[in-house]
Design a protein around this motif. Structure first.
Motif, PDB file in Angstrom:
ATOM      1  N   SER A  77      -6.775   9.670 -10.979  1.00  0.00           N
ATOM      2  CA  SER A  77      -5.800   8.616 -11.233  1.00  0.00           C
ATOM      3  C   SER A  77      -4.668   9.204 -12.072  1.00  0.00           C
ATOM      4  CB  SER A  77      -6.449   7.435 -11.953  1.00  0.00           C
ATOM      5  OG  SER A  77      -6.942   7.851 -13.192  1.00  0.00           O
TER       6      SER A  77
ATOM      7  N   GLU B 249       2.338   1.768  -3.439  1.00  0.00           N
ATOM      8  CA  GLU B 249       1.320   2.292  -4.360  1.00  0.00           C
ATOM      9  C   GLU B 249       1.088   3.781  -4.123  1.00  0.00           C
ATOM     10  OE1 GLU B 249      -3.397   1.665  -4.669  1.00  0.00           O
ATOM     11  OE2 GLU B 249      -2.227  -0.179  -4.930  1.00  0.00           O
ATOM     12  N   GLN B 250       1.026   4.189  -2.861  1.00  0.00           N
ATOM     13  CA  GLN B 250       0.826   5.595  -2.529  1.00  0.00           C
ATOM     14  C   GLN B 250       2.013   6.437  -2.975  1.00  0.00           C
ATOM     15  OE1 GLN B 250       0.189   5.170   1.649  1.00  0.00           O
ATOM     16  NE2 GLN B 250      -2.035   5.092   1.441  1.00  0.00           N
TER      17      GLN B 250
ATOM     18  N   GLU C 233       4.100   5.726  -5.405  1.00  0.00           N
ATOM     19  CA  GLU C 233       4.079   5.778  -6.872  1.00  0.00           C
ATOM     20  C   GLU C 233       3.067   6.818  -7.355  1.00  0.00           C
ATOM     21  OE1 GLU C 233       3.034   2.784 -10.502  1.00  0.00           O
ATOM     22  OE2 GLU C 233       4.207   1.977  -8.849  1.00  0.00           O
TER      23      GLU C 233
ATOM     24  N   GLU D 253       0.830  -1.206   0.000  1.00  0.00           N
ATOM     25  CA  GLU D 253       0.000   0.000   0.000  1.00  0.00           C
ATOM     26  C   GLU D 253       0.866   1.258   0.000  1.00  0.00           C
ATOM     27  OE1 GLU D 253      -3.582   2.084   2.570  1.00  0.00           O
ATOM     28  OE2 GLU D 253      -3.153  -0.032   2.864  1.00  0.00           O
TER      29      GLU D 253
END
Length: 146
Positions: free
Chosen positions: A99, A30-31, A33, A27
């Motif tokens: 996104s 991902e954050q 990135e 997680e």
């Protein structure tokens, strides 16, 4: 003084869980990135360099000036460095979060993570400064005059 505490709402929030927890690490990755994608997508090279060096790693405005002011074309004063950071903050706050494509973030992300984990800033500094020579091409006068 170098710090890694998020200061802005767009930055990665702390993930609850142990450091060794694979789900928490995934997680966080991902954050991170996503955040790096925002920096690459929304900021000019000079804004990105000044913002990352100041907000993520606690560089002083004098240090940022020294790094970004090495070229005649991209001469940056202490006042300009402060303006670059402020413009970057405004730009990151002004646009709604959505996104962000991860394309093109891998090299920057790797240099950022190495700097954060090891304290070795050479690769990140080189990557940030490389794109700051000359005009950004977006009509913004970042770091030149003003």
């Amino acid at each position: 003084m170098r710090h890694e505490i998020p200061a802005e709402p767009w930055q990665c929030p702390a993930v609850v869980g142990s450091v060794g927890d694979p789900e928490a690490r995934a997680e966080r990755a991902e954050q991170l990135e996503f955040a790096v994608g925002l920096l690459l997508q929304r900021l000019t090279p000079r804004q990105r360099a000044a913002f990352v060096l100041r907000e993520a790693f606690g560089y002083s405005y004098d240090e940022i000036t020294a790094m970004l002011g090495v070229s005649r074309v991209s001469r940056v004063s202490r006042v300009n460095a402060r303006q670059l950071v402020n413009r970057a903050r405004k730009r990151l706050r002004a646009e709604p979060l959505g996104s962000t494509p991860a394309a093109g973030t891998a090299g920057f992300l790797e240099a950022f993570v190495v700097a954060a984990h090891t304290g070795s800033f050479a690769a990140l500094e080189r990557m940030l400064v490389e794109g700051t020579d000359g005009h950004s091409g977006d009509g913004d006068r970042d770091g030149v005059g003003a």
